[in-house]
Design an enzyme around this catalytic site. Sequence first.
Site, PDB file in Angstrom:
ATOM      1  N   ASP A 140      -3.590  -0.818  10.963  1.00 12.63           N
ATOM      2  CA  ASP A 140      -4.997  -0.472  10.688  1.00 12.63           C
ATOM      3  C   ASP A 140      -5.933  -1.659  10.919  1.00 12.63           C
ATOM      4  OD1 ASP A 140      -4.182   2.079  10.149  1.00 12.63           O
ATOM      5  OD2 ASP A 140      -4.500   1.995   7.989  1.00 12.63           O
ATOM      6  N   ASP A 156       1.204  -1.794  -4.855  1.00 15.79           N
ATOM      7  CA  ASP A 156      -0.132  -1.195  -4.835  1.00 15.79           C
ATOM      8  C   ASP A 156      -0.902  -1.687  -6.049  1.00 15.79           C
ATOM      9  OD1 ASP A 156      -1.044   1.540  -3.061  1.00 15.79           O
ATOM     10  OD2 ASP A 156      -2.326   0.983  -4.761  1.00 15.79           O
ATOM     11  N   GLY A 186       0.830  -1.207   0.000  1.00 18.34           N
ATOM     12  CA  GLY A 186       0.000   0.000   0.000  1.00 18.34           C
ATOM     13  C   GLY A 186       0.860   1.251   0.000  1.00 18.34           C
ATOM     14  N   HIS A 238      -6.571  -3.547   3.794  1.00 15.01           N
ATOM     15  CA  HIS A 238      -7.113  -3.760   5.146  1.00 15.01           C
ATOM     16  C   HIS A 238      -8.337  -4.681   5.143  1.00 15.01           C
ATOM     17  CE1 HIS A 238      -4.202  -0.817   6.164  1.00 15.01           C
ATOM     18  NE2 HIS A 238      -4.850   0.177   5.605  1.00 15.01           N
ATOM     19  N   GLY A 275      -0.248   4.440  -1.131  1.00 14.04           N
ATOM     20  CA  GLY A 275      -1.007   5.669  -0.885  1.00 14.04           C
ATOM     21  C   GLY A 275      -0.525   6.808  -1.762  1.00 14.04           C
TER      22      GLY A 275
END
Length: 216
Positions: free
Chosen positions: A139, A67, A43, A113, A45
């Site tokens: 998370d 990603d 991930g 997640h 972002g």
Amino acid sequence: MPLWGDFLTNDGRIVHKWKHYFPAYERHFSKFVNSDVVFLEIGCGRGGSLELWKRYFGPHARIVGIDIDSRCRAFGDGDQIEVRIGDQSDVGFLQSLIDEFGPFDAVLDDGSHVMSHIRASFDFLYPRISRNGVYFVEDLHTAYWDEYEGGLRRKASFIEHCKDLIDELNADHARGEMQPTAFTSSTLSMHFYDSIAVFEKGRTTRKWAPQVGRPD
Ligand SMILES: C[S@@+](CC[C@H](N)C(=O)[O-])C[C@H]1O[C@@H](n2cnc3c(N)ncnc32)[C@H](O)[C@@H]1O
């Protein structure tokens, strides 16, 4: 610079982290600072965290980001940061990363997640990280949320899986009720914080010497 200070003063790409994660990162990742760590972040972002890890781990580190969003390709810097596009639950893709970069020393799961995705990545990557590796899942509040396949005490939740892994860590003592596994013999410790689970590898010998020091 400590990670927290770097996060506070960062004026580069956006980093998306909760405050209380920083002491946990320092506790579990600091042994890799200035080493030739191969670090995987699931991930990317907005790309800021990859740059944060590069600054934190130092000039010998290799930072790999993955990603599903192909725009993240732009975060590779042609130097220490490599980005590959794929799905964290696709084990063929994960194997291709190991083929390309060798075993990872540390993995940080900050991807979808979603419980089944976290589990697919963990089941495939954890046995394949280096023998003193660290696997960090963040998370995990989503483990309590239905839209991420979570829910309190729901079997599919990664937190519920962690509870089973506590027994697996201790399987040598279960008097035959469960058999030790590769997880039992390779895992040194498990750590839990709000929304975080961390697994540290580090066993290379039996847990007790023959005849001596074996607990009754
Ligand atoms: C919370 S953001 C990552 C934030 C970044 N690590 C940071 O600290 O700034 C989550 C990222 O996971 C990616 N993602 C979502 N599902 C994914 C999947 N199945 N496999 C890989 N990446 C995924 C999203 O595209 C998004 O960029």
